[in-house]
Design a protein around this motif. Sequence first.
Motif, mmCIF file in Angstrom:
data_model
loop_
_atom_site.group_PDB
_atom_site.id
_atom_site.type_symbol
_atom_site.label_atom_id
_atom_site.label_comp_id
_atom_site.label_asym_id
_atom_site.label_seq_id
_atom_site.Cartn_x
_atom_site.Cartn_y
_atom_site.Cartn_z
ATOM 1 N N PHE A 188 12.773 -17.040 21.977
ATOM 2 C CA PHE A 188 13.211 -16.608 23.304
ATOM 3 C C PHE A 188 14.719 -16.373 23.393
ATOM 4 O O PHE A 188 15.189 -15.837 24.387
ATOM 5 C CB PHE A 188 12.778 -17.601 24.395
ATOM 6 C CG PHE A 188 13.514 -18.919 24.385
ATOM 7 C CD1 PHE A 188 14.731 -19.066 25.022
ATOM 8 C CD2 PHE A 188 12.959 -20.021 23.761
ATOM 9 C CE1 PHE A 188 15.402 -20.278 25.026
ATOM 10 C CE2 PHE A 188 13.619 -21.242 23.764
ATOM 11 C CZ PHE A 188 14.847 -21.366 24.401
ATOM 12 N N ASN A 220 7.503 -15.548 17.751
ATOM 13 C CA ASN A 220 6.301 -15.172 18.488
ATOM 14 C C ASN A 220 5.419 -14.342 17.572
ATOM 15 O O ASN A 220 5.858 -13.317 17.047
ATOM 16 C CB ASN A 220 6.665 -14.357 19.727
ATOM 17 C CG ASN A 220 7.330 -15.193 20.791
ATOM 18 O OD1 ASN A 220 6.837 -16.260 21.138
ATOM 19 N ND2 ASN A 220 8.452 -14.729 21.306
ATOM 20 N N GLN A 237 1.740 -13.057 27.397
ATOM 21 C CA GLN A 237 3.021 -13.744 27.287
ATOM 22 C C GLN A 237 4.168 -12.844 27.724
ATOM 23 O O GLN A 237 5.138 -13.310 28.340
ATOM 24 C CB GLN A 237 3.244 -14.233 25.858
ATOM 25 C CG GLN A 237 4.566 -14.971 25.686
ATOM 26 C CD GLN A 237 4.649 -15.762 24.410
ATOM 27 O OE1 GLN A 237 3.953 -16.754 24.238
ATOM 28 N NE2 GLN A 237 5.502 -15.328 23.498
ATOM 29 N N GLN A 238 4.078 -11.559 27.413
ATOM 30 C CA GLN A 238 5.118 -10.638 27.853
ATOM 31 C C GLN A 238 5.224 -10.601 29.372
ATOM 32 O O GLN A 238 6.332 -10.618 29.935
ATOM 33 C CB GLN A 238 4.829 -9.235 27.306
ATOM 34 C CG GLN A 238 5.017 -9.107 25.808
ATOM 35 C CD GLN A 238 4.526 -7.778 25.277
ATOM 36 O OE1 GLN A 238 3.665 -7.128 25.876
ATOM 37 N NE2 GLN A 238 5.067 -7.356 24.144
ATOM 38 N N SER A 240 4.388 -13.004 31.413
ATOM 39 C CA SER A 240 4.953 -14.281 31.835
ATOM 40 C C SER A 240 6.462 -14.313 31.656
ATOM 41 O O SER A 240 7.197 -14.824 32.513
ATOM 42 C CB SER A 240 4.317 -15.430 31.044
ATOM 43 O OG SER A 240 2.986 -15.638 31.430
ATOM 44 N N PHE A 241 6.930 -13.758 30.544
ATOM 45 C CA PHE A 241 8.358 -13.773 30.283
ATOM 46 C C PHE A 241 9.109 -12.902 31.288
ATOM 47 O O PHE A 241 10.149 -13.306 31.821
ATOM 48 C CB PHE A 241 8.629 -13.291 28.860
ATOM 49 C CG PHE A 241 10.067 -13.451 28.444
ATOM 50 C CD1 PHE A 241 10.552 -14.686 28.062
ATOM 51 C CD2 PHE A 241 10.933 -12.372 28.452
ATOM 52 C CE1 PHE A 241 11.877 -14.850 27.698
ATOM 53 C CE2 PHE A 241 12.259 -12.519 28.096
ATOM 54 C CZ PHE A 241 12.736 -13.758 27.709
ATOM 55 N N ARG A 245 11.914 -14.273 33.959
ATOM 56 C CA ARG A 245 13.277 -13.775 33.976
ATOM 57 C C ARG A 245 13.625 -13.034 35.270
ATOM 58 O O ARG A 245 14.800 -12.828 35.550
ATOM 59 C CB ARG A 245 13.501 -12.859 32.777
ATOM 60 C CG ARG A 245 13.570 -13.599 31.448
ATOM 61 C CD ARG A 245 14.781 -14.531 31.391
ATOM 62 N NE ARG A 245 14.842 -15.323 30.170
ATOM 63 C CZ ARG A 245 15.491 -14.951 29.074
ATOM 64 N NH1 ARG A 245 16.102 -13.780 29.022
ATOM 65 N NH2 ARG A 245 15.513 -15.755 28.027
ATOM 66 N N ILE A 274 13.716 -9.782 22.728
ATOM 67 C CA ILE A 274 12.958 -10.943 22.254
ATOM 68 C C ILE A 274 12.177 -10.598 20.990
ATOM 69 O O ILE A 274 11.953 -11.439 20.123
ATOM 70 C CB ILE A 274 11.998 -11.439 23.349
ATOM 71 C CG1 ILE A 274 12.789 -11.877 24.576
ATOM 72 C CG2 ILE A 274 11.145 -12.604 22.857
ATOM 73 C CD1 ILE A 274 13.791 -12.979 24.305
#
Length: 331
Positions: A188, A220, A237-238, A240-241, A245, A274
Motif C-alpha cells: 500500500f 498484492n 480490493q481496488q 475498497s482502497f 482513500r 499501488i
Amino acid sequence: MTEFSVLDLVPVREGGSVAEAFDAATDLARYAEKLGCKRFWVAEHHAMDGIAGGATSVVLAHIGNATSRIRIGSGGIMLPNHTPFQIAEQFGTLDALFPGRIDLGLGRAPGAGPELQRALRKNLAQASEYFPQDVVELRALLTGDLDLPVAATPGLGANVELWMLGSSLFGAELAAKLGMPYAFAAHFAPDHLDAALEVYRRDFQPSEALEKPHVMVAMNVFAADTGEKAQLLASSQQQSFVRLRTGNPGKLPPPIADYTATLQAPARTMLDHIGQAAAVGSPAKVRDDIEVFVKRTRADEIILCGATYDPEARIRSLELTVEACSTALAA
C-alpha cells in the motif's frame, strides 16, 4: 530460496458477518499451512466495518488452535495504541500456547483520528514519539536484557520473534539499529521501498536475535486461471482502497468487471501507483511478476496480500501462486 507468507486483514464482506470473516481467515490459514507457507499474519485495524482483526492477539489464538506448524503473528501490532507491558503479556501468552510459532511485527503508525484516540485513552502523537523506546522496553520485557522494575508473566523468557514493520526510512533505520528483521509494506506504500531496503542492509547491526539482515516485502497478488478472472478478483480490493482513500471506507464489495475503466484519472493513477508491488493475472504472469520483484528487492520472504470477495477464490489464488512460483524461485 524466497519463502512465502500470508497477510490477512480478516476482511468483512458486504452481506457477510464478522463471524464469517473469522471462519474465512481460519480456512485460509489452514490452507497456507498445507501449501508450506512460512507465516500467517493478521493486521491491527480499529473502528473499520470491513476489517475484523482489531483484537489481533485474540484472532491469532483462534488461528493457532486451527493450525499446527505455520508461524502466526501480527503484521502488525501498532505499538502506540498499547503499552509494551500489555503486548508482552499478550504475546507471551501466545508463545506459551503455541511455542516456537509466534511473530510480533511492530508498527509505529496508529492510524487513528481524534475519536479513536479518545476511545483508546491514548495521546497517539506523543506515543508515536516514544516508539523506539517502547520497542526496546518491549524487547526487554520478553528477553530480560534490561533490569526492569516489573516482569511480564507470561512474557519474560518467551520465544517471540520480533519484527519491525515500515513503509519509510524511519522503520528501516530503527530495524537496522536494533538488529531486527524488517518487513516493508509495499502493498500500500511502495514509494520508499528501494531506499528503505538499502538503508536497512547498509546500516544493519547484528543482535543476539539476528546475525544478518532479513527482509520481507508485502505484495498484492491475485492469481486465477485467466488474466481476466484475476483482474475481476482484484477489483474488490481496488474498490475498497479507492473508497478508503476518498473518505468512504466500508465492507469489502463484490467484484466489478472492468472496474478501473469506470474510474476517473486520479483514482486510476492511485491504483497504478499501488500496482508497483502487485502481481495480477494467470499463474504464469504472476510467477514472472513475482520473480522480477524478488530480483529487484532481494527479499528473503514475500508476504502475499489481496482480499477477495469470495474466500474460496483467495485460497485458489494462493494455491496457484505457490505452485507456479515453487520451481522458479528455487533457482
